[in-house]
Design a protein around this motif. Structure first.
Motif, PDB file in Angstrom:
ATOM      1  N   GLU B  40      77.833  59.414  41.665  1.00  0.00           N
ATOM      2  CA  GLU B  40      78.906  60.092  41.770  1.00  0.00           C
ATOM      3  C   GLU B  40      77.870  62.034  41.273  1.00  0.00           C
ATOM      4  O   GLU B  40      77.884  62.872  42.612  1.00  0.00           O
ATOM      5  CB  GLU B  40      79.729  60.775  41.640  1.00  0.00           C
ATOM      6  CG  GLU B  40      80.992  59.752  42.188  1.00  0.00           C
ATOM      7  CD  GLU B  40      81.017  58.301  41.343  1.00  0.00           C
ATOM      8  OE1 GLU B  40      79.693  58.244  39.883  1.00  0.00           O
ATOM      9  OE2 GLU B  40      80.492  57.211  41.529  1.00  0.00           O
ATOM     10  N   SER B  44      77.112  65.097  44.032  1.00  0.00           N
ATOM     11  CA  SER B  44      78.010  66.688  43.767  1.00  0.00           C
ATOM     12  C   SER B  44      77.303  67.388  44.036  1.00  0.00           C
ATOM     13  O   SER B  44      77.178  69.021  44.229  1.00  0.00           O
ATOM     14  CB  SER B  44      79.343  66.687  43.116  1.00  0.00           C
ATOM     15  OG  SER B  44      78.492  66.422  41.766  1.00  0.00           O
ATOM     16  N   ASN B  48      76.417  70.869  46.824  1.00  0.00           N
ATOM     17  CA  ASN B  48      76.871  72.117  46.434  1.00  0.00           C
ATOM     18  C   ASN B  48      75.732  73.075  45.853  1.00  0.00           C
ATOM     19  O   ASN B  48      76.177  74.204  47.245  1.00  0.00           O
ATOM     20  CB  ASN B  48      77.625  71.678  44.246  1.00  0.00           C
ATOM     21  CG  ASN B  48      78.004  73.498  44.173  1.00  0.00           C
ATOM     22  OD1 ASN B  48      77.124  74.031  43.374  1.00  0.00           O
ATOM     23  ND2 ASN B  48      78.986  73.735  44.006  1.00  0.00           N
TER      24      ASN B  48
END
Lengths: 305, 305
Positions: B40, B44, B48
């Motif tokens: 994960e 991200s 981001n």
């Protein structure tokens, strides 16, 4: 005197809104300026500068791999109709006391931007109604060569620090000036408006304000930027930079109006006369002897205009 | 260790001549690198960064006159197939200890260059045999928008001095890097070679070295430049800048090979595996915890490659 001229030809009036016009009544304060010069001296001055820029640029464009990309660049960098913007960049640098070498990379970059824009204007696209011109290379090569010339211009500028004793702040400022003048608010905007005109029924009788807009955005802002960049690199004061920027704007717009779309339209000659007077006012405050050469760019008896 | 790797993957071997190949035997020294990470976290991290770059760039492209030019730019700046080069620019900056804001203008410029190149690739020119794609704007608008995006990228960089505490020397170096990577020796060279392939009979069975060349010149050098620029702006050492440049070159070439011309050709998967190993070696010398995110760009189990 400089202040009085500034309030007369103030940039806020000229560029304050998108509908501004170089020839709005408030900006025209015609007063003839006597410039003494021989007919030969300005010719040789410009010819000398142009030869120097061409030599510099030819040497700067390497014959290297991939030859199939660089050979077209050698050709297309000088295939566009002549522009006096690169020479004006050098002349402005010298007028403020700088050395020619300081502005050579900027003048070369200006030539590359002009050449790239012209190469792309000639591309045969499906939504262009004008007949395609004869071409030495295929359209795809001309597209890619134009695409290569623009970053190459910025590369020359970035590399100019090593050779010309320009400081990084000045070079960065010049890069921003050239980016703005050649991008979507300058040259590209002019090309866009010209494209719209060429697609409409008006081309045969385009109105004077459209002629002026396209000429200002294309040749005008390129000359304005070139003159400002020359003055920046030559170490001119802010007042000198702005005067030369305005001079370039008028001088370039004149050239665009006399050689671009709608050059034979009614009223163009009168507008050019007004712009010529405005241009000469901008350089009045420099020493008389020194402005003879630069002023010749807008003199009607010379071949430049 | 860094020195040993350097001699193994030395740039002189890779770029010393125009016929250099990323996968020449001398440059392949495969040694698996264990990178621990959750599935994960890297997702991200990249998501981001990409959101930040997109927000920054959308705010930077003004909705201003001429709207007919800037509205297409808003659209076309994000219409190209996704590239991870802008995000890598930010990641490299952070990896060497810089602040994200320092590399934001450079990341935006990289995105603009990628988008401009893609817009021009889609133009319907008379010497292109590939079918034209569906388009939202006319070809002339797409040509001019691409022409506007490139100088706008340089303008963003020149203006970034005001906001991000980068010094002029670093910004100028970054502008030269981007100019080189996107010009006639980089991206444009790759487009040219790709065009030649597309016009030939070989397109159905393009050889591996051509696939590698196009991928290296297009995605490879853009990622190399992006990573180097991020490291320069983040204050990285020369060694860090060069390692990240090499990492970007491998990571970008991988993406080009997996998504570009000839992606289904025999041997491509093996070449990608080798490049992946070379890429991971380049970032070995950074702290293990910190390379988890950046390394994920070349991990096969993630969607990036």
């Amino acid at each position: 005197m400089a202040r009085a001229l500034s309030s007369c030809n103030g940039r806020a009036n000229l560029f304050g809104s998108s509908t501004s016009n170089l020839l709005s009544p408030a900006s025209v304060c015609y007063r003839p300026l006597v410039v003494r010069m021989s007919r030969e001296q300005p010719y040789s001055y410009w010819a000398n500068i142009e030869a120097d820029v061409e030599t510099h640029l030819k040497e700067a464009i390497p014959i290297r791999h991939p030859v199939s990309v660089f050979e077209p660049m050698h050709h297309l960098a000088f295939a566009a109709p002549r522009t006096t913007a690169p020479a004006l960049c050098i002349a402005a640098c010298e007028l403020v006391g700088g050395d020619r070498s300081q502005a050579m990379a900027a003048a070369s970059a200006v030539q590359l931007m002009h050449a790239a824009a012209y190469a792309h204007e000639q591309l045969p696209l499906t939504d262009r109604t004008r007949p395609a011109t004869e071409r030495r290379f295929g359209p795809n090569i001309e597209l890619l060569t134009g695409d290569g010339m623009v970053p190459f211009g910025f590369e020359l500028l970035a590399d100019s620090l090593d050779s010309a004793q320009n400081n990084p702040d000045r070079v960065l400022r010049v890069m921003a000036e050239i980016a703005r003048a050649t991008g979507s608010q300058g040259l590209v905007d002019g090309q866009f408006r010209e494209f719209i005109i060429s697609q409409s029924d008006e081309e045969g009788a385009v109105d004077a304000s459209s002629i002026e807009y396209v000429s200002r955005k294309k040749e005008g802002e390129l000359h304005a930027c070139a003159a400002a960049c020359g003055a920046i690199l030559g170490g001119g004061s802010e007042a000198e930079i702005e005067k030369l920027r305005s001079y370039g704007l008028y001088a370039g717009t004149i050239q665009g109006m006399l050689h671009g779309i709608g050059r034979n339209q009614k009223g163009v000659r009168e507008m050019v006369e007004n712009l010529r007077a405005l241009a000469l006012k901008e350089v009045e405050s420099f020493k008389k002897r020194e402005i003879e050469a630069i002023s010749s760019l807008v003199q009607p008896e010379l071949s430049f205009v």
